[in-house]
Motif scaffolding. Structure first.
Motif, PDB file in Angstrom:
ATOM      1  N   UNK A 273      -2.344  -1.824  -9.904  1.00 49.10           N
ATOM      2  CA  UNK A 273      -2.750  -3.216  -9.742  1.00 49.10           C
ATOM      3  C   UNK A 273      -2.970  -3.559  -8.263  1.00 49.10           C
ATOM      4  N   UNK A 274      -2.092  -3.069  -7.393  1.00 44.69           N
ATOM      5  CA  UNK A 274      -2.246  -3.300  -5.952  1.00 44.69           C
ATOM      6  C   UNK A 274      -3.532  -2.650  -5.453  1.00 44.69           C
ATOM      7  N   UNK A 275      -3.809  -1.431  -5.922  1.00 47.20           N
ATOM      8  CA  UNK A 275      -5.032  -0.741  -5.515  1.00 47.20           C
ATOM      9  C   UNK A 275      -6.273  -1.537  -5.905  1.00 47.20           C
ATOM     10  N   UNK A 276      -6.271  -2.093  -7.126  1.00 46.45           N
ATOM     11  CA  UNK A 276      -7.415  -2.895  -7.568  1.00 46.45           C
ATOM     12  C   UNK A 276      -7.559  -4.152  -6.718  1.00 46.45           C
ATOM     13  N   UNK A 277      -6.440  -4.768  -6.370  1.00 51.10           N
ATOM     14  CA  UNK A 277      -6.478  -5.975  -5.538  1.00 51.10           C
ATOM     15  C   UNK A 277      -7.038  -5.677  -4.154  1.00 51.10           C
ATOM     16  N   UNK A 278      -6.567  -4.580  -3.556  1.00 49.85           N
ATOM     17  CA  UNK A 278      -7.043  -4.209  -2.221  1.00 49.85           C
ATOM     18  C   UNK A 278      -8.538  -3.924  -2.244  1.00 49.85           C
ATOM     19  N   UNK A 279      -9.014  -3.288  -3.316  1.00 46.48           N
ATOM     20  CA  UNK A 279     -10.431  -2.946  -3.410  1.00 46.48           C
ATOM     21  C   UNK A 279     -11.323  -4.188  -3.441  1.00 46.48           C
ATOM     22  N   UNK A 282     -12.496  -7.784   1.504  1.00 45.38           N
ATOM     23  CA  UNK A 282     -13.510  -7.302   2.456  1.00 45.38           C
ATOM     24  C   UNK A 282     -12.945  -6.186   3.338  1.00 45.38           C
ATOM     25  N   UNK A 283     -13.823  -5.275   3.761  1.00 47.14           N
ATOM     26  CA  UNK A 283     -13.397  -4.126   4.551  1.00 47.14           C
ATOM     27  C   UNK A 283     -12.717  -4.541   5.849  1.00 47.14           C
ATOM     28  N   UNK A 284     -13.225  -5.584   6.536  1.00 42.37           N
ATOM     29  CA  UNK A 284     -12.620  -5.998   7.805  1.00 42.37           C
ATOM     30  C   UNK A 284     -11.206  -6.533   7.603  1.00 42.37           C
ATOM     31  N   UNK A 285     -10.962  -7.142   6.445  1.00 39.57           N
ATOM     32  CA  UNK A 285      -9.613  -7.650   6.166  1.00 39.57           C
ATOM     33  C   UNK A 285      -8.663  -6.482   5.903  1.00 39.57           C
ATOM     34  N   UNK A 286      -9.152  -5.459   5.207  1.00 36.58           N
ATOM     35  CA  UNK A 286      -8.303  -4.311   4.912  1.00 36.58           C
ATOM     36  C   UNK A 286      -7.957  -3.532   6.179  1.00 36.58           C
ATOM     37  N   UNK A 287      -8.886  -3.529   7.148  1.00 36.05           N
ATOM     38  CA  UNK A 287      -8.652  -2.781   8.386  1.00 36.05           C
ATOM     39  C   UNK A 287      -7.835  -3.567   9.402  1.00 36.05           C
ATOM     40  N   UNK A 288      -7.556  -4.827   9.124  1.00 38.11           N
ATOM     41  CA  UNK A 288      -6.802  -5.668  10.051  1.00 38.11           C
ATOM     42  C   UNK A 288      -5.404  -5.099  10.280  1.00 38.11           C
ATOM     43  N   UNK A 289      -4.924  -5.175  11.513  1.00 37.52           N
ATOM     44  CA  UNK A 289      -3.629  -4.604  11.882  1.00 37.52           C
ATOM     45  C   UNK A 289      -2.466  -5.329  11.218  1.00 37.52           C
ATOM     46  N   UNK A 290      -2.672  -6.594  10.823  1.00 38.98           N
ATOM     47  CA  UNK A 290      -1.580  -7.344  10.210  1.00 38.98           C
ATOM     48  C   UNK A 290      -1.590  -7.255   8.676  1.00 38.98           C
ATOM     49  N   UNK A 291      -2.455  -6.385   8.139  1.00 33.46           N
ATOM     50  CA  UNK A 291      -2.536  -6.227   6.694  1.00 33.46           C
ATOM     51  C   UNK A 291      -1.523  -5.159   6.279  1.00 33.46           C
ATOM     52  N   UNK A 292      -0.535  -5.568   5.493  1.00 37.21           N
ATOM     53  CA  UNK A 292       0.613  -4.695   5.231  1.00 37.21           C
ATOM     54  C   UNK A 292       0.370  -3.681   4.113  1.00 37.21           C
ATOM     55  N   UNK A 293      -0.593  -3.942   3.223  1.00 41.41           N
ATOM     56  CA  UNK A 293      -0.802  -3.074   2.073  1.00 41.41           C
ATOM     57  C   UNK A 293      -1.895  -2.041   2.330  1.00 41.41           C
ATOM     58  N   UNK A 294      -1.773  -0.887   1.715  1.00 39.87           N
ATOM     59  CA  UNK A 294      -2.811   0.136   1.790  1.00 39.87           C
ATOM     60  C   UNK A 294      -2.930   0.797   0.414  1.00 39.87           C
ATOM     61  N   UNK A 295      -4.119   1.225   0.052  1.00 39.93           N
ATOM     62  CA  UNK A 295      -4.274   1.871  -1.258  1.00 39.93           C
ATOM     63  C   UNK A 295      -3.555   3.209  -1.290  1.00 39.93           C
ATOM     64  N   UNK A 296      -2.983   3.531  -2.427  1.00 40.84           N
ATOM     65  CA  UNK A 296      -2.278   4.795  -2.610  1.00 40.84           C
ATOM     66  C   UNK A 296      -2.799   5.449  -3.886  1.00 40.84           C
ATOM     67  N   UNK A 297      -3.386   6.623  -3.733  1.00 40.97           N
ATOM     68  CA  UNK A 297      -3.857   7.360  -4.907  1.00 40.97           C
ATOM     69  C   UNK A 297      -2.657   7.939  -5.649  1.00 40.97           C
ATOM     70  N   UNK A 298      -2.646   7.772  -6.959  1.00 37.06           N
ATOM     71  CA  UNK A 298      -1.549   8.277  -7.778  1.00 37.06           C
ATOM     72  C   UNK A 298      -2.110   9.126  -8.915  1.00 37.06           C
ATOM     73  N   UNK A 299      -1.583  10.327  -9.039  1.00 40.62           N
ATOM     74  CA  UNK A 299      -1.911  11.192 -10.166  1.00 40.62           C
ATOM     75  C   UNK A 299      -0.623  11.483 -10.927  1.00 40.62           C
ATOM     76  N   UNK A 300      -0.656  11.279 -12.226  1.00 38.89           N
ATOM     77  CA  UNK A 300       0.533  11.473 -13.062  1.00 38.89           C
ATOM     78  C   UNK A 300       0.304  12.642 -14.012  1.00 38.89           C
ATOM     79  N   UNK A 301       1.242  13.566 -14.011  1.00 35.64           N
ATOM     80  CA  UNK A 301       1.236  14.653 -14.992  1.00 35.64           C
ATOM     81  C   UNK A 301       2.509  14.516 -15.816  1.00 35.64           C
TER      82      UNK A 301
END
Length: 374
Positions: A273-279, A282-301
């Motif tokens: 859900x966080x990954x979808x929200x981050x996507x 806007x790109x400039x907001x995601x690259x901002x230094x004060x933006x605390x969240x980052x996308x994390x790829x998850x693979x489940x086996x």
């Protein structure tokens, strides 16, 4: 990209993880290089995680070690399974229930896991963790346990760089050198194995109150995470009519499944859900230094088959004193086999789970290779 590995709990079910790790070793171009700089383990997964960390300078050797252990496991390697040992703990429980005013100290657990403590000390040199860190083959190892007094989920971690401890609601981190006590505490299934004292309180299985199993890997710097489960992540939502009152084993198995599986399912959904929200940002907001969240790829086996069904086929391989104990609470039949699946440390069962983990991973070989080699 820094890859984190999450190994979840589940007693004997953790044999499945070894099959997955074996397949990954065959899929990697460099058989010796450790593909998981950050390794996080909980419950029986903590022991597998520590083993990988000790052998991080040679991943193929780590897999060979795990295979040697898990393919040849017997119940007596993990807990007292002889008639005297079972009778002693059984008599202690019966005495506490029937004449608690006479028994000065209550029973600590259903089974005595001192054999596991001896096995770890004989076969796993935890000083190798620091050697792996110093060699740069490992960035961090995290072992999670649950404090019975504080109610907190504690992430005990050993790492290379300067990673400060973190604190969130009901979960904290503590930097330390991982010891055998941490592994025994993390794998102390409630009621079944005794709690272990670490520092100022007693700890039990790390899957209890572990609200965010993926979080430690992210705090330690992982940008993508492979999660190897020890139970089916999603079960069919079928309503089944039953007129038979559930046995103690059926209730216990249901409770353990809730401890080991439910929080992982919720955390995977949270990350997605966080990954979808981050996507959506806007790109400039995601690259901002004060933006605390980052996308994390998850693979489940996770297992493609029900492990309790597999356990039901092999439960009679347990030593007869254990079978007598489990029969008394209804764990020797199909409905109670979920509980047996956590205690069935016998080679016929563990090898079946290793084979399943290997098969499940090889069926997704291209997906796994893309994830690890991107």
């Amino acid at each position: 990209m820094t890859t984190g590995l999450i190994l979840t709990g589940g007693g004997a079910r953790a044999a499945y993880q070894v099959g997955v790790l074996k397949a990954i070793g065959e899929l990697l171009p460099d058989k010796r290089a450790n593909p998981f700089p950050i390794i996080c383990g909980t419950s029986a997964g903590a022991i597998n995680a520590a083993s990988l960390a000790c052998f991080a300078r040679d991943y193929s050797q780590a897999v060979r070690y795990l295979l040697e252990v898990w393919e040849n496991f017997h119940a007596h390697h993990v807990y007292r399974s002889d008639a005297v040992g079972i009778a002693r703990t059984g008599a202690h429980w019966l005495g506490a229930l029937m004449a608690g005013w006479v028994v000065r100290t209550g029973p600590k657990s259903l089974l005595d896991n001192q054999p596991l403590a001896g096995l770890l000390k004989r076969n796993l040199d935890l000083d190798e963790i620091n050697r792996s860190l110093d060699a740069g083959a490992l960035e961090a190892l995290c072992i999670t346990a649950s404090g019975y007094a504080s109610g907190q989920s504690v992430n005990f971690y050993q790492c290379r760089g300067d990673i400060s401890p973190w604190a969130r609601s009901q979960r904290v981190a503590c930097r330390c050198n991982i010891t055998y006590a941490h592994l025994l505490a993390s794998s102390a299934i409630p009621f079944i194995f005794p709690a272990v004292k670490l520092n100022r309180e007693y700890f039990g299985d790390g899957s209890m109150r572990q609200l965010a199993p993926i979080s430690p890997a992210i705090h330690l710097g992982a940008t993508r995470v492979l999660v190897i489960g020890a139970g089916r992540i999603s079960e069919p939502n079928e309503r089944v009519q039953s007129d038979t009152y559930p046995s103690l084993a059926q209730i216990a198995g249901h409770a353990l499944s809730s401890i080991f599986l439910d929080s992982l399912n919720v955390d995977i959904e949270r990350v997605q859900r966080v990954n979808r929200t981050i996507a959506l940002l806007p790109e400039d907001r995601r690259q901002s230094s004060d933006f605390a969240l980052r996308p994390v790829d998850v693979l489940v086996i996770a297992p493609s088959e029900r492990l309790d069904t597999i356990a039901a086929r092999h439960v009679r391989r347990l030593p007869w004193p254990v079978r007598v104990l489990l029969r008394g609470i209804g764990a020797m039949n199909r409905k109670g086999s979920a509980l047996s699946s956590y205690l069935l440390f016998e080679p016929e069962y563990t090898r079946a789970l290793i084979d399943l983990g290997y098969k499940d991973t090889m069926q997704r070989a291209e997906e796994v290779q893309r994830f690890l080699l991107a």
